[in-house]
Design a protein around this motif. Sequence first.
Motif, mmCIF file in Angstrom:
data_model
loop_
_atom_site.group_PDB
_atom_site.id
_atom_site.type_symbol
_atom_site.label_atom_id
_atom_site.label_comp_id
_atom_site.label_asym_id
_atom_site.label_seq_id
_atom_site.Cartn_x
_atom_site.Cartn_y
_atom_site.Cartn_z
ATOM 1 N N LEU A 137 0.843 -1.190 0.000
ATOM 2 C CA LEU A 137 0.000 0.000 0.000
ATOM 3 C C LEU A 137 0.879 1.241 0.000
ATOM 4 O O LEU A 137 1.979 1.236 0.552
ATOM 5 C CB LEU A 137 -0.916 0.024 1.232
ATOM 6 C CG LEU A 137 -1.896 -1.130 1.385
ATOM 7 C CD1 LEU A 137 -2.631 -1.008 2.718
ATOM 8 C CD2 LEU A 137 -2.895 -1.151 0.234
ATOM 9 N N SER A 138 0.374 2.297 -0.606
ATOM 10 C CA SER A 138 1.125 3.543 -0.630
ATOM 11 C C SER A 138 0.150 4.703 -0.813
ATOM 12 O O SER A 138 -1.023 4.497 -1.124
ATOM 13 C CB SER A 138 2.151 3.526 -1.766
ATOM 14 O OG SER A 138 2.940 4.695 -1.739
ATOM 15 N N VAL A 139 0.649 5.904 -0.586
ATOM 16 C CA VAL A 139 -0.152 7.111 -0.774
ATOM 17 C C VAL A 139 0.418 7.897 -1.945
ATOM 18 O O VAL A 139 1.624 8.094 -2.052
ATOM 19 C CB VAL A 139 -0.154 7.983 0.503
ATOM 20 C CG1 VAL A 139 -0.898 9.296 0.247
ATOM 21 C CG2 VAL A 139 -0.798 7.231 1.660
ATOM 22 N N ARG A 140 -0.462 8.300 -2.849
ATOM 23 C CA ARG A 140 -0.054 9.097 -4.003
ATOM 24 C C ARG A 140 -0.772 10.446 -3.955
ATOM 25 O O ARG A 140 -1.771 10.613 -3.239
ATOM 26 C CB ARG A 140 -0.426 8.394 -5.311
ATOM 27 C CG ARG A 140 0.314 7.099 -5.582
ATOM 28 C CD ARG A 140 1.742 7.370 -6.031
ATOM 29 N NE ARG A 140 2.262 6.345 -6.914
ATOM 30 C CZ ARG A 140 2.724 5.168 -6.525
ATOM 31 N NH1 ARG A 140 2.694 4.848 -5.246
ATOM 32 N NH2 ARG A 140 3.209 4.296 -7.402
ATOM 33 N N MET A 141 -0.286 11.397 -4.761
ATOM 34 C CA MET A 141 -0.930 12.695 -4.880
ATOM 35 C C MET A 141 -1.353 12.916 -6.329
ATOM 36 O O MET A 141 -0.582 12.628 -7.259
ATOM 37 C CB MET A 141 0.007 13.814 -4.434
ATOM 38 C CG MET A 141 -0.658 15.185 -4.398
ATOM 39 S SD MET A 141 0.395 16.443 -3.644
ATOM 40 C CE MET A 141 1.645 16.623 -4.930
ATOM 41 N N MET A 142 -2.577 13.401 -6.523
ATOM 42 C CA MET A 142 -3.117 13.618 -7.860
ATOM 43 C C MET A 142 -2.364 14.761 -8.537
ATOM 44 O O MET A 142 -2.353 15.891 -8.044
ATOM 45 C CB MET A 142 -4.605 13.932 -7.765
ATOM 46 C CG MET A 142 -5.293 14.011 -9.117
ATOM 47 S SD MET A 142 -5.232 12.431 -9.974
ATOM 48 C CE MET A 142 -5.490 12.984 -11.664
ATOM 49 N N PRO A 143 -1.706 14.487 -9.693
ATOM 50 C CA PRO A 143 -0.860 15.511 -10.318
ATOM 51 C C PRO A 143 -1.601 16.493 -11.209
ATOM 52 O O PRO A 143 -1.032 17.512 -11.618
ATOM 53 C CB PRO A 143 0.119 14.671 -11.147
ATOM 54 C CG PRO A 143 -0.673 13.451 -11.520
ATOM 55 C CD PRO A 143 -1.589 13.183 -10.362
ATOM 56 N N SER A 144 -2.852 16.198 -11.580
ATOM 57 C CA SER A 144 -3.538 17.070 -12.543
ATOM 58 C C SER A 144 -5.040 17.060 -12.267
ATOM 59 O O SER A 144 -5.517 16.391 -11.360
ATOM 60 C CB SER A 144 -3.278 16.591 -13.970
ATOM 61 O OG SER A 144 -3.978 15.369 -14.214
ATOM 62 N N GLY A 145 -5.772 17.804 -13.094
ATOM 63 C CA GLY A 145 -7.227 17.848 -12.945
ATOM 64 C C GLY A 145 -7.957 16.874 -13.843
ATOM 65 O O GLY A 145 -9.175 16.989 -14.016
ATOM 66 N N SER A 146 -7.250 15.889 -14.397
ATOM 67 C CA SER A 146 -7.871 15.001 -15.381
ATOM 68 C C SER A 146 -8.880 14.024 -14.781
ATOM 69 O O SER A 146 -9.634 13.394 -15.518
ATOM 70 C CB SER A 146 -6.786 14.211 -16.122
ATOM 71 O OG SER A 146 -6.128 13.324 -15.241
ATOM 72 N N MET A 147 -8.902 13.887 -13.438
ATOM 73 C CA MET A 147 -9.840 12.959 -12.812
ATOM 74 C C MET A 147 -10.893 13.679 -11.969
ATOM 75 O O MET A 147 -11.591 13.051 -11.172
ATOM 76 C CB MET A 147 -9.093 11.945 -11.951
ATOM 77 C CG MET A 147 -8.377 10.865 -12.738
ATOM 78 S SD MET A 147 -9.477 9.841 -13.740
ATOM 79 C CE MET A 147 -10.445 9.041 -12.458
ATOM 80 N N GLU A 148 -11.003 14.993 -12.105
ATOM 81 C CA GLU A 148 -12.034 15.722 -11.363
ATOM 82 C C GLU A 148 -13.423 15.337 -11.875
ATOM 83 O O GLU A 148 -13.595 15.049 -13.069
ATOM 84 C CB GLU A 148 -11.810 17.236 -11.522
ATOM 85 C CG GLU A 148 -10.557 17.714 -10.806
ATOM 86 C CD GLU A 148 -10.344 19.213 -10.966
ATOM 87 O OE1 GLU A 148 -10.903 19.791 -11.928
ATOM 88 O OE2 GLU A 148 -9.619 19.789 -10.149
ATOM 89 N N PRO A 149 -14.424 15.293 -10.995
ATOM 90 C CA PRO A 149 -14.381 15.654 -9.578
ATOM 91 C C PRO A 149 -13.992 14.500 -8.654
ATOM 92 O O PRO A 149 -13.919 14.674 -7.438
ATOM 93 C CB PRO A 149 -15.826 16.089 -9.297
ATOM 94 C CG PRO A 149 -16.628 15.187 -10.185
ATOM 95 C CD PRO A 149 -15.816 15.020 -11.444
ATOM 96 N N THR A 150 -13.755 13.300 -9.187
ATOM 97 C CA THR A 150 -13.418 12.163 -8.338
ATOM 98 C C THR A 150 -12.158 12.430 -7.539
ATOM 99 O O THR A 150 -12.113 12.209 -6.324
ATOM 100 C CB THR A 150 -13.230 10.897 -9.202
ATOM 101 O OG1 THR A 150 -14.376 10.722 -10.028
ATOM 102 C CG2 THR A 150 -13.054 9.675 -8.319
ATOM 103 N N LEU A 151 -11.112 12.885 -8.210
ATOM 104 C CA LEU A 151 -9.851 13.252 -7.569
ATOM 105 C C LEU A 151 -9.458 14.638 -8.051
ATOM 106 O O LEU A 151 -9.339 14.861 -9.256
ATOM 107 C CB LEU A 151 -8.747 12.246 -7.921
ATOM 108 C CG LEU A 151 -8.920 10.823 -7.392
ATOM 109 C CD1 LEU A 151 -7.883 9.896 -8.024
ATOM 110 C CD2 LEU A 151 -8.798 10.795 -5.868
ATOM 111 N N ARG A 152 -9.288 15.551 -7.112
ATOM 112 C CA ARG A 152 -8.918 16.915 -7.464
ATOM 113 C C ARG A 152 -7.401 17.067 -7.462
ATOM 114 O O ARG A 152 -6.680 16.236 -6.907
ATOM 115 C CB ARG A 152 -9.555 17.893 -6.473
ATOM 116 C CG ARG A 152 -11.079 17.825 -6.446
ATOM 117 C CD ARG A 152 -11.642 18.905 -5.549
ATOM 118 N NE ARG A 152 -11.208 18.730 -4.177
ATOM 119 C CZ ARG A 152 -11.984 18.324 -3.192
ATOM 120 N NH1 ARG A 152 -13.251 18.034 -3.427
ATOM 121 N NH2 ARG A 152 -11.510 18.202 -1.958
ATOM 122 N N VAL A 153 -6.928 18.141 -8.059
ATOM 123 C CA VAL A 153 -5.494 18.424 -8.081
ATOM 124 C C VAL A 153 -4.960 18.459 -6.650
ATOM 125 O O VAL A 153 -5.549 19.095 -5.771
ATOM 126 C CB VAL A 153 -5.204 19.770 -8.771
ATOM 127 C CG1 VAL A 153 -3.700 20.049 -8.765
ATOM 128 C CG2 VAL A 153 -5.725 19.758 -10.196
#
Length: 232
Positions: A94-110
């Motif tokens: 398991l690991s934690v990542r950070m969303m790099p862009s807005g390409s998955m909004e609104p599910t994952l925000r920048v």
Amino acid sequence: MSWVRRLARGMLVVAVRGRRERGGEWGEAVLAEFGETRGDLEAVRWAAGGVRTVWRERRRRVRALPLYDRIARHALTGALVAAGAGLLVNQFVLSVRMMPSGSMEPTLRVSDRFLVDKAGFRLTGLHRGDIVVLAGPGGSERVKRVIGLPGDHIECRAGHVWRDGVAVDEPYLPGNPAEDRTECAPTTVPPGHLFVLGDHRVVSTDSRQDGPAREDDVLARVLTPLRLAGAG
């Protein structure tokens, strides 16, 4: 001295002394008599017995310590084991990542942080609708949603995605007709590939431009966003 005897003696020295110049009384006695052994097998047996002796000697020393010191030692050992286990989990499970862009909004925000599974998906396989982390050029990473698996026929009609002749239900899209509209060329996903799209179709670069992604490029599967309570 054969390599077996050298290895056995080296193991005994590490067990008795560790990083110290001299070990405990029993351990040093066992080490001093190592030279009396004859043959490789006897040397290995002597070293193994010496390790057991050193372990018992250390247990006696620990039991002789005050209760507070024993608790502190156990706590330190537990913390080291937990830290080591945490590093292994972070590296391989398991690991934690950070969303790099807005390409998955609104599910994952920048800049959203999210938990990923780096091993389980390799056993269970990927499913339509999964969000995955893909290896990008130059060591970069892309986050996209799996729309099509190998063999699926993907096409777009009147701005909507269709899979094998059935319209895909996409409740995760932004909800704005102008942003939700999807145009794509018809394609059948080849073996070993995935058809992936970003939820924010206006800004996402995905299989519409780059073609199906390789399954081998999947680094992890997204499990859940990590947001503070009350965050929008």
